[in-house]
Design a protein around this motif. Sequence first.
Motif, short mmCIF file in Angstrom:
data_model
loop_
_atom_site.label_atom_id
_atom_site.label_comp_id
_atom_site.label_asym_id
_atom_site.label_seq_id
_atom_site.Cartn_x
_atom_site.Cartn_y
_atom_site.Cartn_z
N UNK A 376 30.93 -10.46 18.19
CA UNK A 376 30.32 -10.16 16.91
C UNK A 376 30.64 -8.73 16.49
N UNK A 377 30.54 -8.52 15.16
CA UNK A 377 30.78 -7.20 14.60
C UNK A 377 29.98 -7.07 13.32
N UNK A 378 29.68 -5.85 12.94
CA UNK A 378 28.96 -5.58 11.70
C UNK A 378 29.44 -4.28 11.11
N UNK A 379 29.38 -4.19 9.78
CA UNK A 379 29.80 -2.98 9.09
C UNK A 379 28.98 -2.81 7.82
N UNK A 380 28.66 -1.57 7.49
CA UNK A 380 27.98 -1.28 6.24
C UNK A 380 28.51 0.05 5.70
N UNK A 381 28.74 0.08 4.39
CA UNK A 381 29.22 1.29 3.73
C UNK A 381 28.23 1.68 2.65
N UNK A 382 27.88 2.97 2.61
CA UNK A 382 26.84 3.48 1.70
C UNK A 382 27.36 4.71 0.99
N UNK A 383 27.03 4.83 -0.27
CA UNK A 383 27.25 6.08 -0.99
C UNK A 383 26.09 7.00 -0.65
N UNK A 384 26.30 8.05 0.15
CA UNK A 384 25.17 8.86 0.62
C UNK A 384 24.53 9.68 -0.48
N UNK A 385 25.19 9.83 -1.60
CA UNK A 385 24.65 10.65 -2.69
C UNK A 385 23.51 9.96 -3.42
N UNK A 600 27.08 -2.19 23.56
CA UNK A 600 27.13 -1.84 22.14
C UNK A 600 28.21 -0.78 21.94
N UNK A 601 29.10 -1.04 20.98
CA UNK A 601 30.17 -0.10 20.66
C UNK A 601 29.99 0.35 19.22
N UNK A 602 29.86 1.66 19.02
CA UNK A 602 29.50 2.20 17.70
C UNK A 602 30.52 3.23 17.22
N UNK A 603 30.62 3.31 15.90
CA UNK A 603 31.18 4.51 15.28
C UNK A 603 30.54 4.66 13.91
N UNK A 604 29.95 5.84 13.67
CA UNK A 604 29.39 6.18 12.37
C UNK A 604 30.19 7.37 11.85
N UNK A 605 30.89 7.18 10.76
CA UNK A 605 31.73 8.24 10.22
C UNK A 605 31.55 8.38 8.72
N UNK A 606 31.95 9.55 8.21
CA UNK A 606 31.75 9.78 6.78
C UNK A 606 32.76 10.76 6.22
N UNK A 607 32.94 10.62 4.89
CA UNK A 607 33.60 11.61 4.06
C UNK A 607 32.55 12.00 3.03
N UNK A 608 32.78 13.00 2.17
CA UNK A 608 31.71 13.41 1.25
C UNK A 608 31.18 12.29 0.36
N UNK A 609 32.03 11.30 0.01
CA UNK A 609 31.60 10.27 -0.94
C UNK A 609 31.10 8.99 -0.29
N UNK A 617 29.79 -5.93 19.51
CA UNK A 617 29.04 -6.35 20.69
C UNK A 617 28.81 -7.84 20.72
N UNK A 618 27.82 -8.27 21.50
CA UNK A 618 27.47 -9.68 21.65
C UNK A 618 25.99 -9.87 21.36
N UNK A 619 25.67 -10.98 20.71
CA UNK A 619 24.28 -11.27 20.39
C UNK A 619 23.41 -11.44 21.63
N UNK A 620 23.99 -11.98 22.70
CA UNK A 620 23.22 -12.20 23.91
C UNK A 620 23.20 -10.99 24.83
N UNK A 621 23.69 -9.85 24.32
CA UNK A 621 23.65 -8.58 25.04
C UNK A 621 24.53 -8.56 26.29
N UNK A 622 25.52 -9.43 26.36
CA UNK A 622 26.45 -9.40 27.48
C UNK A 622 27.30 -8.14 27.43
N UNK A 623 27.69 -7.60 28.58
CA UNK A 623 28.59 -6.45 28.59
C UNK A 623 29.94 -6.80 27.98
N UNK A 624 30.60 -5.80 27.45
CA UNK A 624 31.95 -5.98 26.95
C UNK A 624 32.93 -5.22 27.84
N UNK A 625 34.21 -5.43 27.61
CA UNK A 625 35.23 -4.66 28.30
C UNK A 625 35.79 -3.59 27.36
#
Length: 793
Positions: A376-385, A600-609, A617-625
Motif C-alpha cells: 500500500x501507499x498514500x500521498x497528499x499534496x497541500x498548498x501550505x499558504x 512505515x516508510x515516510x517522506x515529507x517534503x516541501x517547496x514554498x508553494x 507500508x502494509x495495512x497489516x503492519x508487516x515489516x517491509x524490506x
Amino acid sequence: MGKLTSWFKRRPTNLSDSGQGGTNESLPPAYLAQTRQLLSKMKILPKMRVNRATGARPLYRRFWFWAGLGVGGGIVASIYGISLIDRTLPDQSELNAVLREQTLTIKAADGSILQQQGEATREQLQLEQIPDNLKKAFIASEDRRFRQHNGVDPQGIVRAGLNNLRSQGVVEGGSTITQQLTRILFLKQEQTIWRKLKEVRLAQKMEQELTKDQILERYLNLVYLGSGAYGVADAAWVYFSKTPDQLSLAEMATIAGLAPAPSLYAPDKNPEAAKRRRDLVLLRMQEDKVITPEQRQAAVQEPLTLKSSLPKRVQVESPYFTSYIQKELPKYVSPNVLKSGGLVVETTLNPSWQKVAEEAVAKTLRNQGRWENFKQAAMVAIDPRNGEIKAMVGGKDFGKNQFNRVTQAQRQPGSTFKGFVYATAIATGKSPYDSYEDAPFVVDGYEPKNYSENFHGSMNIRDALTRSVNIVAVKTLIDVGFTPTIKLAHDMGIKSELKPTYSLALGSNEVNLLELTSAYGSFATQGLHAEPHGITRILNRQGKVIWSANFKSKRALDADSAAIMTWMLRNVVEAGTGGAAQLDNRAVAGKTGTSDEARDLWFIGYIPQMVTGVWLGNDDNRPTYGSSSSAAYTWHEFMEKAVEGMPVEKFPKRPKLDGRKGTIKAQSIKPKQVLNRSIASKDDDSEGESARNSNSEESGSSRRRRSRRRYSQEEQQSSDYTPRRRRRGSSESSSSNSSSESSTPRRRSRRVESDSPPPQRSRRESSPENSSGSSGSSSSQPSWRDRLRPSNQ
C-alpha cells in the motif's frame, strides 16, 4: 290610532310602499312614512318579519338563500383549502431550485465533476445552448400553450381529455411543463388528488417567481428521459453519443417523445413505439407551424439509428478524495440540509496534479513495492499558504478497499517527528551548531539506539538531523521538554494525541499522513499554519452559497526559527537521507522516516508553494524490506511533473544566529537516572572508513536491523549521501565524507535507506550499510565485498 291598529290586524305581516302583498287596499305614502317612524320609536318594527319580495315566506325556505349560502361557503372553503395547501409547500425562495432533491454533486477546483449521487444531471446547459427545434419539440409534445398559460392550462386539460377519449388511451397529458417541473423538484410521483392540488398551486407560484425561459431551461436539464439520462444533454449522449447541437430533427423529436413514459418509448428497448411517438411529435410541430411539411416528411423517413453510450461520469473520479469530502460535509452544514440534498460542493482538488499523484503511487507499488514487500501507499499534496488539499491518493485500489490511508491510518512517523523536536530547540534559542555527545546513553531505564548501533561522538544539531541520529534527538528532547515540544507539534497541525515519553523524539506516537504533511507545511510558510481542507464552497439547490471556506492562518512558530529549520531540512535532501527527492531546478526541504522493522516508510517534503507527504507500508503492519528513500523517490516522481510551469520561489535566507532570543521557553526534563557510557575503540572506525572509501559505489546503501525496543527506529545515512540518479556535490558532502564508515552486515539484512531504487535481491542476501558515521565494534567482521577485495600486499 284605532284605524292603524285595525289595518295591522288585517295585514299583520306585510308592510309595503306600493300596497301589494295580497290586498287591494293601500295607505297613503305620507301616512306610511309616518307609521314607520312611529313603529321604530315603539320598537315594534324589528320584531316583525317584513319581506317585500317573498311575502310571508321565511328566508330559510327560499332557493336564493341557500344558493348564496352555498357559494359563500364554497369561497370560504376554497380560501381555507388554498391556505392549507400553501402551508405544505416550499418557501417562495425555494421555487428557483435548479437541482433535484436527494442529489449531491462534487466538483474539482476547475469546475469538472468528480462525483454525482442521486437523480443528478450530468451535464447542465444554458437555454441558449439548447437547439431551438429541440425546445420547440418538447413544447409541442408536452405543453402547446406553454407561453400563454400561468402554470395551469384548462384548455390543455380539456383537449387532452378529448384526445384520450378519442384514442381510447392516454396519448396526451394535461400537466403543463411548469407542473411537471414542480413535480420533479418538490413532489413525489404518487397519484393522489392532494398531490395534484399541490402541483397546481406550486405551478402558479412558480410562474410568479420565474420567467418562462427559466422554467423551460430547468425542465430541459432535469426531466428524466430513461437509461440514466437526466436532461436533454444526457439523453443526446446516452442514445446517440452526440451533443444536443449535433442532433437531427428526427433525433430531437425522439428525445422529446420520451418525457411522458421513458420506459415505454425508449428507442433502445422499444424502437417501434419510439418511432410512433417520434412521428406524433413531428406532426404536432407541423401543426404548430414550427416545421414545414417537407421537414416533417424528411424526418419521418429517417431511420431510427442508435449509438448508445453510458451516462457521463458514472464512474467516480478521485474516489479517496470524494469520500473524504462526504465525511467532511457534516462539519459545515446541518443534518437537515444534508438530508434534503440538492447540494453542489466545490473543492480544492487540482485534477492535473491528482492524475500525476495517482500515476506516481501506482508506479512505486508496481516497481519498488513488489520487491520491497509493501502493498500500500498514500500521498497528499497541500498548498501550505491556505491549507487547500490539491491531490490525495489514499491507497492502491478504492474498489477493493475504501480505507483512506491519508486520513484514517494512524502510523508511527519515525524520524519525521524529529522535525518538531529540533524546531522546539531552535525556538528556545538553541543554535543549529549546538553539539551533543552521540554515545551510549540510558535515561530512566530507556536506552535509545541509533539505527546502526554505532556512535559519532560530538555532533551538532544540524548534522544530527541530516544523518537522523536518534540519541541526539532524545537528548535534545530532554533539554527542551515534553510540554513545549508537544504544544508546538499541535500548533503546527498534529491532531493526534502525543504522550510525554522519551520515545516521542523518535516518532513512537501514531499520527496520520494528512496532519503530518500539514504540520510540515508550517515550515514552508515561515511558521504560519493553515487548517488543511478540501472544500471551498457549498451551494444549495437554488445555487446560493450556504458555506464558504474562511480558514485563517495562525502563527505556530516564529519566522526565524522556521527559516532555520528549512535551512536544516534542505540539508537533509542535499546531503542526507532525502537525496532521492532532489529536483533539478529548485530547492527542496524535507525529512525521511522509518518505523520499527521498516513497517512505515515516510517522506515529507516541501517547496514554498506546496508540501507533499508520502507513506509506504502494509495495512497489516508487516515489516517491509524497503527504505524511506523509496518514499522520497515517489515524492520526486510526483513533484517533478506537478511543478512544471510553476514559478520557482526561493526559501528565505537563514537568519543570523548570533544574538537570537528564544520565543519558546524550554522546560527541561529532570531524569531520575542517567547512565552515560563511553564509545568503543576508534580502531575499527578507521578500518570501516577505509572500506567505505574503497567502495564508493555502495555509498548510500543501508540495511535494516531489528531494534531492541518496539519504538520507532530510523535509517542512518552518512552526510556524503549522493543519489546515483542525480549526483550533486556539496560542501557538506565533502566535509563529512571522511567520517563515513562501514558497518557489520548481519544475516537477512535489508536496505532501509537508498539513494535510488535498489536492485531486487533475496531476503537473505546481505548488503553493505551506509551508517551515520558508525564506528564498528571490536567484534565486527568485514563485509563480503571487503573479504573478496585483493589485498594491497
